[in-house]
Design a protein around this motif. Sequence first.
Motif, PDB file in Angstrom:
ATOM      1  N   PRO A  29       0.803  -1.224   0.000  1.00 46.72           N
ATOM      2  CA  PRO A  29       0.000   0.000   0.000  1.00 46.72           C
ATOM      3  C   PRO A  29       0.832   1.268   0.000  1.00 46.72           C
ATOM      4  N   GLY A  30       2.109   1.150   0.262  1.00 44.37           N
ATOM      5  CA  GLY A  30       2.952   2.335   0.251  1.00 44.37           C
ATOM      6  C   GLY A  30       4.321   2.045   0.836  1.00 44.37           C
ATOM      7  N   THR A  31       5.132   3.101   0.916  1.00 48.36           N
ATOM      8  CA  THR A  31       6.484   3.023   1.468  1.00 48.36           C
ATOM      9  C   THR A  31       6.546   3.821   2.758  1.00 48.36           C
ATOM     10  N   VAL A  32       7.110   3.214   3.791  1.00 48.53           N
ATOM     11  CA  VAL A  32       7.276   3.880   5.076  1.00 48.53           C
ATOM     12  C   VAL A  32       8.716   4.356   5.177  1.00 48.53           C
ATOM     13  N   GLY A  56       3.737  -6.503   4.728  1.00 47.03           N
ATOM     14  CA  GLY A  56       3.239  -6.052   3.435  1.00 47.03           C
ATOM     15  C   GLY A  56       3.590  -4.640   3.032  1.00 47.03           C
ATOM     16  N   TRP A  57       4.488  -3.958   3.774  1.00 44.52           N
ATOM     17  CA  TRP A  57       4.871  -2.592   3.439  1.00 44.52           C
ATOM     18  C   TRP A  57       6.294  -2.542   2.919  1.00 44.52           C
ATOM     19  N   HIS A  58       6.558  -1.634   1.976  1.00 41.69           N
ATOM     20  CA  HIS A  58       7.943  -1.298   1.662  1.00 41.69           C
ATOM     21  C   HIS A  58       8.440  -0.361   2.763  1.00 41.69           C
ATOM     22  N   ALA A  59       9.704  -0.468   3.126  1.00 44.90           N
ATOM     23  CA  ALA A  59      10.249   0.367   4.197  1.00 44.90           C
ATOM     24  C   ALA A  59      11.641   0.853   3.825  1.00 44.90           C
ATOM     25  N   LEU A  60      11.939   2.092   4.196  1.00 43.01           N
ATOM     26  CA  LEU A  60      13.251   2.696   3.984  1.00 43.01           C
ATOM     27  C   LEU A  60      13.715   3.311   5.297  1.00 43.01           C
ATOM     28  N   ALA A  61      14.831   2.838   5.836  1.00 38.91           N
ATOM     29  CA  ALA A  61      15.449   3.450   7.009  1.00 38.91           C
ATOM     30  C   ALA A  61      16.626   4.281   6.517  1.00 38.91           C
ATOM     31  N   VAL A  62      16.559   5.579   6.741  1.00 41.36           N
ATOM     32  CA  VAL A  62      17.469   6.533   6.095  1.00 41.36           C
ATOM     33  C   VAL A  62      18.466   7.107   7.092  1.00 41.36           C
ATOM     34  N   ASP A  63      19.750   7.111   6.720  1.00 41.45           N
ATOM     35  CA  ASP A  63      20.756   7.870   7.467  1.00 41.45           C
ATOM     36  C   ASP A  63      20.576   9.353   7.160  1.00 41.45           C
ATOM     37  N   ALA A  64      20.376  10.174   8.193  1.00 40.98           N
ATOM     38  CA  ALA A  64      20.280  11.617   7.995  1.00 40.98           C
ATOM     39  C   ALA A  64      21.627  12.186   7.552  1.00 40.98           C
ATOM     40  N   ARG A  65      21.585  13.359   6.969  1.00 44.48           N
ATOM     41  CA  ARG A  65      22.840  14.032   6.620  1.00 44.48           C
ATOM     42  C   ARG A  65      23.747  14.113   7.853  1.00 44.48           C
ATOM     43  N   GLY A  66      25.040  13.861   7.636  1.00 41.81           N
ATOM     44  CA  GLY A  66      25.988  13.923   8.738  1.00 41.81           C
ATOM     45  C   GLY A  66      25.962  12.730   9.664  1.00 41.81           C
ATOM     46  N   HIS A  67      25.181  11.699   9.341  1.00 44.32           N
ATOM     47  CA  HIS A  67      25.056  10.517  10.181  1.00 44.32           C
ATOM     48  C   HIS A  67      25.297   9.263   9.349  1.00 44.32           C
ATOM     49  N   GLY A  68      25.868   8.246   9.974  1.00 38.90           N
ATOM     50  CA  GLY A  68      26.035   6.962   9.316  1.00 38.90           C
ATOM     51  C   GLY A  68      26.804   7.077   8.016  1.00 38.90           C
ATOM     52  N   ASP A  69      26.229   6.514   6.950  1.00 38.60           N
ATOM     53  CA  ASP A  69      26.908   6.481   5.663  1.00 38.60           C
ATOM     54  C   ASP A  69      26.457   7.581   4.710  1.00 38.60           C
ATOM     55  N   SER A  70      25.535   8.438   5.153  1.00 40.19           N
ATOM     56  CA  SER A  70      25.119   9.555   4.303  1.00 40.19           C
ATOM     57  C   SER A  70      26.197  10.636   4.276  1.00 40.19           C
ATOM     58  N   ASP A  71      26.097  11.512   3.262  1.00 39.48           N
ATOM     59  CA  ASP A  71      27.077  12.599   3.143  1.00 39.48           C
ATOM     60  C   ASP A  71      27.027  13.514   4.352  1.00 39.48           C
ATOM     61  N   TRP A  72      28.200  14.033   4.727  1.00 44.14           N
ATOM     62  CA  TRP A  72      28.258  15.132   5.669  1.00 44.14           C
ATOM     63  C   TRP A  72      28.051  16.432   4.893  1.00 44.14           C
ATOM     64  N   ALA A  73      27.413  17.394   5.508  1.00 44.23           N
ATOM     65  CA  ALA A  73      27.113  18.656   4.833  1.00 44.23           C
ATOM     66  C   ALA A  73      28.393  19.467   4.649  1.00 44.23           C
ATOM     67  N   ALA A  74      28.697  19.810   3.411  1.00 41.58           N
ATOM     68  CA  ALA A  74      29.924  20.568   3.137  1.00 41.58           C
ATOM     69  C   ALA A  74      29.917  21.913   3.849  1.00 41.58           C
ATOM     70  N   ASP A  75      28.740  22.517   3.983  1.00 43.38           N
ATOM     71  CA  ASP A  75      28.638  23.826   4.628  1.00 43.38           C
ATOM     72  C   ASP A  75      28.314  23.736   6.112  1.00 43.38           C
ATOM     73  N   GLY A  76      28.234  22.520   6.647  1.00 40.44           N
ATOM     74  CA  GLY A  76      27.966  22.338   8.065  1.00 40.44           C
ATOM     75  C   GLY A  76      26.544  22.661   8.475  1.00 40.44           C
ATOM     76  N   ASP A  77      25.611  22.673   7.531  1.00 37.98           N
ATOM     77  CA  ASP A  77      24.222  23.011   7.833  1.00 37.98           C
ATOM     78  C   ASP A  77      23.502  21.772   8.344  1.00 37.98           C
ATOM     79  N   TYR A  78      23.249  21.762   9.651  1.00 39.29           N
ATOM     80  CA  TYR A  78      22.530  20.656  10.272  1.00 39.29           C
ATOM     81  C   TYR A  78      21.298  21.146  11.029  1.00 39.29           C
ATOM     82  N   ALA A  79      20.764  22.277  10.618  1.00 40.35           N
ATOM     83  CA  ALA A  79      19.521  22.768  11.203  1.00 40.35           C
ATOM     84  C   ALA A  79      18.375  21.825  10.839  1.00 40.35           C
ATOM     85  N   ILE A  80      17.316  21.852  11.632  1.00 40.09           N
ATOM     86  CA  ILE A  80      16.142  21.023  11.342  1.00 40.09           C
ATOM     87  C   ILE A  80      15.598  21.336   9.953  1.00 40.09           C
ATOM     88  N   THR A  81      15.683  22.596   9.545  1.00 42.48           N
ATOM     89  CA  THR A  81      15.185  22.960   8.220  1.00 42.48           C
ATOM     90  C   THR A  81      15.986  22.275   7.113  1.00 42.48           C
TER      91      THR A  81
END
Length: 298
Positions: A29-32, A56-81
């Motif tokens: 029915p969708g992706t979580v 029965g659901w597709h699921a994606l667990a995502v590394d946030a920017r600057g965490h785990g294997d995701s890219d670190w922010a080049a400009d250091g922007d880690y605000a909630i926005t």
Amino acid sequence: MPAPATVVRLPGDGVTLVADHWRADGDAPGTVMLLHGGGQTRHSWQRTGARLAENGWHALAVDARGHGDSDWAADGDYAITAHARDVVAAAGSLAGPVALVGASMGGLAALVAQGDHPRLARALVLVDITPKSEPAGVDRITAFMRDGLAGFDSLDAAADAVAAYNPHRRRPPRPDGLRKNLRLRDNRWYWHWDPRILSERDNGPERAGAREQWARDAARRISVPTLLLRGDRSDVVGDDGVRDLLALIPGARHIDVAGAGHMVGGDDNDVLTGGLLEFLTDTVANPRHHTGTGYHQI
């Protein structure tokens, strides 16, 4: 039984995000989209992702920017926005209905993203986070993260730090599970997140009022079914925060997870996932059955 998770890459806002992807057998029915808290990684959602796929659901667990294997922010922007912009980009790249499930930092990012883009997701689940948070609990999280900046001389030492932060949680017999959240450098183990997260101005205590206002403004714009899952022992979300969220989002539901603290998923993952599955089935898979406001404790 669904296949094991595969590692995929998703677009963020100027960064590439890494995620574990569980695909359900047959049509779903969708992706979580599962979004972790600050200082965590996608691995905190492993059991939830697997159970969603089994149901029965597709699921994606995502590394946030600057965490785990995701890219670190080049400009250091880690605000909630910034995290919210990543959620918009990643969710927008997916086919079919999406449900956003976010814990702590990930929940605030999902809230702001959905508030700014009302058609982004079909449902929103906030795990132990509301616009109004308890300063003492937030300070304790920040202190835990700062105390780990110097690294640990062993996995056992890292496990000791986690046990001190979560004294009510049963300690695993072996610390090997922490390897997914740590990296070994120069014979010391370091949490795998960018230390600049702690120096982000918008994340500091002096900006708490502004963060709350952003979140409150976003919550007022939420029009999709919303669920708050709170640990009844949480030191981050109090009763005032729950009442405030339910007033800001008419029709939102609230479940207290008995015996769980702020890290609800780690404290009682099975109970969290059970409540999540019931909500998703009711609001995304069978939206005509959505009945509005409700409360119960599990």
